[in-house]
Write a protein that holds these residues in place. Structure first.
Motif, PDB file in Angstrom:
ATOM      1  N   ASN A   3       0.728  -1.216   0.038  1.00 38.10           N
ATOM      2  CA  ASN A   3      -0.099   0.060  -0.125  1.00 38.10           C
ATOM      3  C   ASN A   3       0.872   1.145  -0.038  1.00 38.10           C
ATOM      4  N   LEU A   4       0.532   2.196  -0.819  1.00 39.02           N
ATOM      5  CA  LEU A   4       1.349   3.535  -0.800  1.00 39.02           C
ATOM      6  C   LEU A   4       0.859   4.313   0.330  1.00 39.02           C
ATOM      7  N   PRO A   5       1.701   5.056   0.631  1.00 41.90           N
ATOM      8  CA  PRO A   5       1.395   6.193   2.199  1.00 41.90           C
ATOM      9  C   PRO A   5       0.164   7.047   1.544  1.00 41.90           C
ATOM     10  N   LYS A   6      -0.840   7.470   2.425  1.00 37.19           N
ATOM     11  CA  LYS A   6      -1.840   8.506   2.174  1.00 37.19           C
ATOM     12  C   LYS A   6      -1.324   9.781   1.753  1.00 37.19           C
ATOM     13  N   LYS A   7      -1.686  10.223   0.730  1.00 42.58           N
ATOM     14  CA  LYS A   7      -1.225  11.676   0.372  1.00 42.58           C
ATOM     15  C   LYS A   7      -2.269  12.589   1.109  1.00 42.58           C
ATOM     16  N   ILE A   8      -1.924  13.434   1.665  1.00 48.55           N
ATOM     17  CA  ILE A   8      -2.683  14.492   2.271  1.00 48.55           C
ATOM     18  C   ILE A   8      -2.940  15.764   1.403  1.00 48.55           C
ATOM     19  N   THR A   9      -4.070  15.847   0.846  1.00 47.11           N
ATOM     20  CA  THR A   9      -4.298  16.801  -0.353  1.00 47.11           C
ATOM     21  C   THR A   9      -4.307  18.103   0.193  1.00 47.11           C
ATOM     22  N   PHE A  10      -4.096  19.222  -0.682  1.00 46.91           N
ATOM     23  CA  PHE A  10      -4.230  20.633  -0.201  1.00 46.91           C
ATOM     24  C   PHE A  10      -5.626  20.872  -0.028  1.00 46.91           C
ATOM     25  N   ASN A  11      -6.642  20.498  -0.944  1.00 51.55           N
ATOM     26  CA  ASN A  11      -7.865  20.900  -0.766  1.00 51.55           C
ATOM     27  C   ASN A  11      -8.717  19.737  -1.225  1.00 51.55           C
ATOM     28  N   LYS A  12      -9.898  19.752  -0.241  1.00 49.07           N
ATOM     29  CA  LYS A  12     -10.940  18.745  -0.428  1.00 49.07           C
ATOM     30  C   LYS A  12     -12.434  19.184  -0.544  1.00 49.07           C
ATOM     31  N   PRO A  13     -13.320  19.385  -1.596  1.00 45.40           N
ATOM     32  CA  PRO A  13     -14.381  20.177  -1.566  1.00 45.40           C
ATOM     33  C   PRO A  13     -15.518  19.457  -0.559  1.00 45.40           C
ATOM     34  N   TYR A  14     -16.107  20.326   0.174  1.00 49.89           N
ATOM     35  CA  TYR A  14     -16.975  19.921   1.512  1.00 49.89           C
ATOM     36  C   TYR A  14     -18.240  19.839   0.681  1.00 49.89           C
ATOM     37  N   PHE A 184     -17.267  31.306  -5.012  1.00 50.15           N
ATOM     38  CA  PHE A 184     -17.727  30.071  -4.560  1.00 50.15           C
ATOM     39  C   PHE A 184     -17.007  28.963  -5.298  1.00 50.15           C
ATOM     40  N   HIS A 185     -15.705  29.114  -5.679  1.00 49.17           N
ATOM     41  CA  HIS A 185     -14.911  28.039  -6.364  1.00 49.17           C
ATOM     42  C   HIS A 185     -14.706  27.058  -5.318  1.00 49.17           C
ATOM     43  N   GLU A 186     -14.421  26.104  -5.794  1.00 43.40           N
ATOM     44  CA  GLU A 186     -14.201  24.774  -4.864  1.00 43.40           C
ATOM     45  C   GLU A 186     -13.379  24.774  -3.808  1.00 43.40           C
ATOM     46  N   THR A 187     -12.331  25.732  -3.757  1.00 39.24           N
ATOM     47  CA  THR A 187     -11.516  26.150  -2.754  1.00 39.24           C
ATOM     48  C   THR A 187     -11.670  26.844  -1.662  1.00 39.24           C
ATOM     49  N   LYS A 188     -13.083  27.584  -1.742  1.00 37.59           N
ATOM     50  CA  LYS A 188     -13.459  28.580  -0.662  1.00 37.59           C
ATOM     51  C   LYS A 188     -14.389  27.859   0.209  1.00 37.59           C
ATOM     52  N   ASN A 189     -14.638  28.604   1.402  1.00 31.88           N
ATOM     53  CA  ASN A 189     -15.541  27.995   2.442  1.00 31.88           C
ATOM     54  C   ASN A 189     -16.830  27.462   1.985  1.00 31.88           C
ATOM     55  N   LEU A 190     -17.584  28.372   1.078  1.00 29.93           N
ATOM     56  CA  LEU A 190     -18.705  28.054   0.649  1.00 29.93           C
ATOM     57  C   LEU A 190     -18.524  27.650  -0.912  1.00 29.93           C
ATOM     58  N   ILE A 191     -19.028  26.748  -1.478  1.00 29.87           N
ATOM     59  CA  ILE A 191     -18.749  26.212  -2.916  1.00 29.87           C
ATOM     60  C   ILE A 191     -20.003  25.878  -3.601  1.00 29.87           C
ATOM     61  N   SER A 192     -19.811  26.226  -5.144  1.00 31.95           N
ATOM     62  CA  SER A 192     -20.401  25.598  -6.173  1.00 31.95           C
ATOM     63  C   SER A 192     -20.022  25.125  -7.132  1.00 31.95           C
ATOM     64  N   GLY A 193     -18.664  24.595  -7.239  1.00 31.13           N
ATOM     65  CA  GLY A 193     -17.951  24.239  -8.025  1.00 31.13           C
ATOM     66  C   GLY A 193     -17.139  25.392  -8.460  1.00 31.13           C
ATOM     67  N   GLU A 194     -17.801  26.074  -9.576  1.00 28.66           N
ATOM     68  CA  GLU A 194     -17.527  27.358  -9.856  1.00 28.66           C
ATOM     69  C   GLU A 194     -18.741  28.236  -9.652  1.00 28.66           C
ATOM     70  N   ARG A 357       1.275  27.926   1.554  1.00 28.85           N
ATOM     71  CA  ARG A 357      -0.253  27.451   2.173  1.00 28.85           C
ATOM     72  C   ARG A 357      -0.337  26.051   2.683  1.00 28.85           C
ATOM     73  N   LEU A 358      -0.857  26.017   3.691  1.00 31.57           N
ATOM     74  CA  LEU A 358      -1.051  24.374   4.042  1.00 31.57           C
ATOM     75  C   LEU A 358      -2.635  23.833   3.909  1.00 31.57           C
ATOM     76  N   PRO A 359      -2.530  22.529   3.629  1.00 28.51           N
ATOM     77  CA  PRO A 359      -3.877  21.732   3.360  1.00 28.51           C
ATOM     78  C   PRO A 359      -4.680  22.383   4.394  1.00 28.51           C
ATOM     79  N   PHE A 360      -5.896  22.696   3.872  1.00 27.69           N
ATOM     80  CA  PHE A 360      -7.117  23.355   4.597  1.00 27.69           C
ATOM     81  C   PHE A 360      -8.486  22.732   3.862  1.00 27.69           C
ATOM     82  N   TYR A 361      -8.981  22.168   4.608  1.00 28.61           N
ATOM     83  CA  TYR A 361     -10.282  21.731   4.418  1.00 28.61           C
ATOM     84  C   TYR A 361     -11.381  21.259   5.613  1.00 28.61           C
ATOM     85  N   TYR A 362     -12.694  21.133   5.316  1.00 23.11           N
ATOM     86  CA  TYR A 362     -13.465  20.915   6.548  1.00 23.11           C
ATOM     87  C   TYR A 362     -13.205  19.395   7.181  1.00 23.11           C
ATOM     88  N   GLU A 363     -12.756  18.466   6.050  1.00 18.13           N
ATOM     89  CA  GLU A 363     -12.812  17.125   6.588  1.00 18.13           C
ATOM     90  C   GLU A 363     -11.288  16.823   6.927  1.00 18.13           C
TER      91      GLU A 363
END
Length: 383
Positions: A3-14, A184-194, A357-363
């Motif tokens: 198993n490959l080590p888990k990658k901590i992504t920069f962003n994950k849409p909530y 409301f881009h996917e990297t923002k606090n509230l999102i709609s994709g674009e 900038r460090l990884p940052f998302y709700y989950e």
């Protein structure tokens, strides 16, 4: 297979859980092209929650900025004062209409526009000041609005990062300038994709904003029964989003409080875990001025050199942690460097070279955050 080590992504849409339900409901309604039920729900939410005078959802913050440029009637030869350390849309929307961007520096202790340097850049050609609330932290709006009033120029708030953030603890960002824009881009606090939003705080722009939004027609007034037919009455473009985008966003709006609470927790964990580096001058952590607040949009470090930042990002990547830098100074961009007036903007360049900038998302889990913090502390133990 190992198993490959888990990658901590920069962003994950909530996702709140109701996005698909509301999107399906919008489709079933038979009106999917925009300015329908879910658009109205979103408009009502923002006007009610934040007291914005008039809001219009857009397909992006970029398009909201383009609408702002049209509304203040930017003409070739006009000048617009803009921070150099920002995303290209903050400038491009005005350049498209023929304006000259007059770039200004950031503050020495945080990336926002340095209000002390603005007045020296104002000329008889200055039409507007664009302020960017970087990382959701307020610019010095009282000082900036006083300057604008003194010289009779407009203020546009680029509040792409700044949803649910406030000036002096009570005034929502986006409600202060003549016009404001959100993302409301996917990297923002509230999102709609674009997606994005124009906020109209000056009544003189309210009617025309709706016309520009509807391709230069008075169709919105027609649907409300205010005119018996709609016509082409002004310039404009296709800025309003589909009902599916509005429906997706509405599911996010219903969860604003919980989203914000969690994102602020993530921010505070980073700050507490890395503050020892700030105290020892190994890095600089985000500064929140007394008149501003933290809305949990992002967490960044300011390294002591470009070489150090490159080393840190590479080191984190080797530990399966995806960290990134941010903007490149616009006054040094390939497109604009030969148009810039030659002033040195040392602080903008500093953030371009040193901010990470460090990884940052709700989950983002506490264990993943602990790994990130430990990796950074270990890196600096040998620097």
């Amino acid at each position: 297979m190992k198993n490959l080590p888990k990658k901590i992504t920069f962003n994950k849409p909530y996702l709140s859980g109701k996005e698909l339900y509301y999107v399906a409901d919008a489709i079933r309604s038979g009106k999917t092209s925009g300015n329908g039920l879910y658009t109205k729900k979103c408009h009502d939410f923002f006007e009610g929650k934040f007291g914005f005078k008039k809001v219009l959802l857009t397909t992006s913050c970029t398009h909201a900025l383009e609408m702002a440029a049209l509304l203040i009637n930017i003409q070739p030869g006009d000048e617009v004062i803009i921070p150099s350390f920002t995303f290209v849309s903050s400038a491009n929307a005005f350049i498209l209409q023929g304006a000259k961007a007059v770039f200004t520096d950031s503050c020495s202790d945080q990336p926002n526009i340095d209000a002390e340097h603005i007045e020296s850049l104002i000329s008889s050609k200055t039409k507007a000041i664009v302020v960017v609330h970087y990382a959701g932290v307020a610019c010095d709006m009282k000082k900036i609005m006083r300057l604008a009033d003194k010289h009779g120029i407009f203020v546009i708030e680029d509040a792409a990062h700044a949803i649910d953030s406030y000036y002096q603890n009570e005034t929502p960002l986006g409600s202060i300038g003549h016009l404001s824009t959100f993302s409301f881009h996917e990297t923002k606090n509230l999102i709609s994709g674009e997606g994005g939003m124009l906020v109209v705080n000056d009544d003189q722009f309210a009617e025309r904003a709706e016309i520009i939004w509807e391709k230069g027609t008075n169709r919105a007034a027609f649907w409300r029964g205010e005119v018996d037919k709609y016509n082409w009455v002004d310039i404009g473009s296709s800025y309003l989003p589909s009902e599916m985008i509005a429906a997706f966003l509405y599911a996010q709006l219903e969860n604003l409080s919980s989203i914000q609470e969690r994102r602020k927790e993530v921010w505070n964990i980073y700050y507490e875990g890395l503050n020892i580096l700030n105290n020892n001058s190994k890095v600089r952590l985000p500064l929140i001025p007394d008149y501003a607040m933290n809305n949990g949009h992002m967490f960044y470090l300011v390294c002591n050199s470009l070489q150090e930042r490159t080393g840190l990002i590479n080191n984190l990547n080797q530990n399966n942690i995806h960290a990134v830098f941010h903007y490149i100074s616009l006054h040094k961009s390939p497109y604009y460097k030969n148009k810039h007036d030659g002033r040195e903007l040392a602080n903008a360049d500093k953030y371009s070279d040193r901010l990470v900038r460090l990884p940052f998302y709700y989950e983002l889990t506490n264990s993943d955050q602990n790994k990130i913090i430990k990796s950074i502390l270990k890196f600096y133990s040998s620097v």
